[in-house]
Design an enzyme around this catalytic site. Structure first.
Site, PDB file in Angstrom:
ATOM      1  N   GLU A  71       0.665 -25.029  35.234  1.00  0.00           N
ATOM      2  CA  GLU A  71       2.053 -24.694  34.903  1.00  0.00           C
ATOM      3  C   GLU A  71       2.958 -25.907  34.876  1.00  0.00           C
ATOM      4  O   GLU A  71       3.876 -26.000  34.058  1.00  0.00           O
ATOM      5  CB  GLU A  71       2.605 -23.662  35.892  1.00  0.00           C
ATOM      6  N   ASP A  89      -1.897 -21.910  38.695  1.00  0.00           N
ATOM      7  CA  ASP A  89      -0.475 -21.767  39.031  1.00  0.00           C
ATOM      8  C   ASP A  89      -0.333 -22.160  40.489  1.00  0.00           C
ATOM      9  O   ASP A  89      -0.792 -21.438  41.387  1.00  0.00           O
ATOM     10  CB  ASP A  89      -0.001 -20.332  38.809  1.00  0.00           C
ATOM     11  N   ILE A  91       2.215 -22.334  42.563  1.00  0.00           N
ATOM     12  CA  ILE A  91       2.991 -21.347  43.315  1.00  0.00           C
ATOM     13  C   ILE A  91       3.440 -20.288  42.312  1.00  0.00           C
ATOM     14  O   ILE A  91       4.366 -20.525  41.524  1.00  0.00           O
ATOM     15  CB  ILE A  91       4.206 -21.958  44.035  1.00  0.00           C
ATOM     16  N   ASP A  92       2.789 -19.153  42.328  1.00  0.00           N
ATOM     17  CA  ASP A  92       3.194 -18.052  41.465  1.00  0.00           C
ATOM     18  C   ASP A  92       4.174 -17.188  42.253  1.00  0.00           C
ATOM     19  O   ASP A  92       3.823 -16.597  43.266  1.00  0.00           O
ATOM     20  CB  ASP A  92       1.981 -17.221  41.049  1.00  0.00           C
ATOM     21  N   THR A  94       7.729 -18.560  42.376  1.00  0.00           N
ATOM     22  CA  THR A  94       8.528 -19.648  42.945  1.00  0.00           C
ATOM     23  C   THR A  94       9.883 -19.157  43.446  1.00  0.00           C
ATOM     24  O   THR A  94      10.394 -19.640  44.461  1.00  0.00           O
ATOM     25  CB  THR A  94       8.709 -20.781  41.915  1.00  0.00           C
ATOM     26  N   ASP A 217      -0.246 -17.365  34.900  1.00  0.00           N
ATOM     27  CA  ASP A 217       0.206 -16.217  35.680  1.00  0.00           C
ATOM     28  C   ASP A 217      -0.900 -15.184  35.887  1.00  0.00           C
ATOM     29  O   ASP A 217      -0.900 -14.453  36.879  1.00  0.00           O
ATOM     30  CB  ASP A 217       1.377 -15.515  34.971  1.00  0.00           C
TER      31      ASP A 217
END
Length: 268
Positions: A71, A89, A91-92, A94, A217
């Site tokens: 990402e 990802d 930190i999915d 955020t 995602d």
């Protein structure tokens, strides 16, 4: 991909995701630099970038011939999913990370020649890892997840979706969606696509609808959901291209056709 290589990649991915999670937990209360990307609600932090850089370094050192889609832009610019591709990802969720310090996940999907081989979704603050290898089932930590029930009926389901579906939009008539949410048992909004897919695999929600998701995602969650018999498609039931952005519908297959029918009736 042969079994020995799959097992090795899986072992390394699990080790790295746990290291990254430990690092996030150790710094969760430290000051953050928070920036925006595409819009004021599209947040990125120093921790997103640090975590993705960590994975890229580990992967490139260990598997120099593998590719990465990430990402935060530390990976490769790919035109296909040929070869072995890690879709990350860091930190999915955020916004949850910034505002709540919970309800976010690290998401890693490993694909080989366009086929999802490994999926890992790590609920960092609860120290819960959802993980799967293709053809070997899905797990929540060390507990194997059961196959999804086949006797689910739509009016008794819980869907994860946000309020944008119920407001005027360019995709599905909001009146149709308002009728839909009144018909089913309830809705939830968790704010992390990776966790939403993991919850379908666990069987604690039955469906997930989201607008405009990126490959990172959903790449890991797709593998996990598939391993318990769930389906992840676009809102017309078509396969997803993990090089593009999509409106996503994931669910127990017992309700897939009925929901797609409702969405098509409301399409603008």
């Amino acid at each position: 991909m042969d079994i020995q290589m799959l097992d090795e990649i899986y072992k390394n991915a699990r080790e790295w995701i746990e290291i990254a999670g430990n690092n996030i937990r150790s710094k969760i209360n430290q000051p953050l630099t928070v920036d925006t990307k595409s819009n004021p609600n599209d947040l990125v932090t120093t921790m997103d970038k640090e975590t993705e850089a960590f994975f890229v370094t580990k992967i490139k050192e260990t598997y120099p011939n593998h590719f990465i889609i990430g990402e935060e832009g530390f990976g490769d610019n790919l035109a296909s999913l040929d070869g072995t591709v890690w879709i990350i990802d860091p930190i999915d969720g955020t916004m949850n990370f910034v505002h709540q310090k919970r309800n976010f996940a690290i998401s890693i999907g490993v694909y080989h020649d366009r086929i999802g081989e490994i999926g890992m979704v790590y609920d960092v603050m609860n120290d819960v890892l959802y993980h799967a290898k293709r053809g070997q089932g899905a797990y929540k930590n060390d507990t194997k997840l059961s196959a999804l029930k086949k006797d689910v009926v739509l009016e008794k389901t819980i869907f994860a979706m946000n309020h944008f579906w119920l407001c005027p939009n360019r995709l599905v008539d909001e009146i149709t969606m308002q009728k839909f949410v009144r018909y089913i048992r309830g809705t939830r909004a968790y704010g992390s696509a990776a966790l939403d897919l993991a919850y379908i695999a666990e069987g604690i929600t039955d469906g997930y609808l989201s607008l405009g998701l990126e490959p990172w995602d959903i790449a890991a969650g797709m593998v996990i959901v598939n391993e318990v018999g769930g389906v992840v498609t676009d809102i017309d039931g078509e396969p997803l291209d993990l090089l593009s952005k999509h409106h996503v519908f994931a669910c127990n297959p017992a309700i897939q056709g009925e929901v797609i029918g409702i969405l098509k009736e409301g399409r603008k």
